[in-house]
Design an enzyme around this catalytic site. Structure first.
Site: not given
Length: 268
Positions: A65, A150, A152
């Protein structure tokens, strides 16, 4: 793997040159986390990344990001403010090593200016399939890479979690990893289509019609706004998408069951 969390303005260069023993002494990899706002405002973080790139070219760097944008800025590339930004849980990102498209979660309003990467010895690693903005970069020689999405995100999707495994393997092997040739960004330019086969179904019971029929009719509406002919296969006659309409109705409708054999017959 032990992780040491540092503030954005941590003076890594100053600490290492002072010889002071600190929690991250002997570190083997640098991870750049996500964060909000304009990446050009993170001057101290960018300076630290530049110090690492200059002093430890063999040590892995992985950014996500905001970290993706900071890595680019540290290398000398540029970023820009997007008109709307990419947000949500279903942004398509194409892996330029394989051509595979992953569904990714994103929430950012700035992006890397892809042409500015040329002079920085970096190449695009991921590409947004919708607006063709940059979704990740990778260095041509050093073990430095990043992604705009992202991997995660909790709640999913987690299709790109393998990037963390790749970073861990780089750290464990002192920056040595298997490289892959990259596909050209130009190869994914928007193509024009004249006709689309839409395979869908309206609600088959009370309570389903609103959800399923709305999505199908809006799809038809969007395609017709682009002057694309729509051929629809739908076994349910009691839907908006199968009703004659210049706005939400298909150009040709087949009231057939959704089976491989019937779809094949329509195509052929």
């Amino acid at each position: 793997m032990e992780v040491v969390l540092l503030p954005y303005d941590f003076d890594l260069e100053g600490v290492e040159k002072s010889g002071v023993d600190w929690a991250g002494s002997g570190w083997k990899g640098l991870f750049l986390s996500n964060g909000p706002g304009d990446p050009t405002m993170c001057g101290k973080t960018i300076s630290t990344i530049q110090y690492v790139m200059k002093t430890y070219p063999e040590r892995p760097i992985f950014g996500i990001c905001l970290g993706n944008q900071l890595l680019a800025l540290a290398a000398g590339a540029k970023t820009f403010k997007m008109r709307y930004g990419n947000r949500g849980m279903n942004q398509p990102a194409i892996d330029l090593r394989t051509g595979r498209c992953y569904i990714t979660p994103q929430n950012h309003g700035y992006a890397i200016d892809t042409p500015s990467l040329v002079a920085c010895n970096f190449h695009p690693l991921f590409l947004n399939a919708n607006d063709h903005t940059n979704e990740g970069i990778i260095h041509n020689e050093s073990p430095w890479f990043s992604c705009q999405f992202h991997p995660e995100a909790m709640g999913g999707p987690e299709d790109t979690g393998f990037l963390f495994d790749y970073f861990k393997s780089l750290v464990a092997n002192n920056g040595l990893g298997v490289g892959r040739s990259l596909l050209s960004v130009e190869g994914f330019a928007n193509r024009s289509y004249k006709k689309v086969l839409l395979i869908g179904s309206g609600g088959l019971s009370i309570g389903q019609a609103g959800e399923f029929d709305y999505s199908g009719s809006q799809c038809i509406k969007a395609l017709k706004e682009e002057n694309i002919e729509v051929v629809l296969i739908n076994p349910n006659i009691a839907t908006v998408q199968t009703s004659p309409s210049k706005i939400t109705g298909a150009d040709r409708v087949y009231f057939l069951p959704i089976l491989a054999s019937t779809v094949k017959d329509v195509i052929l």
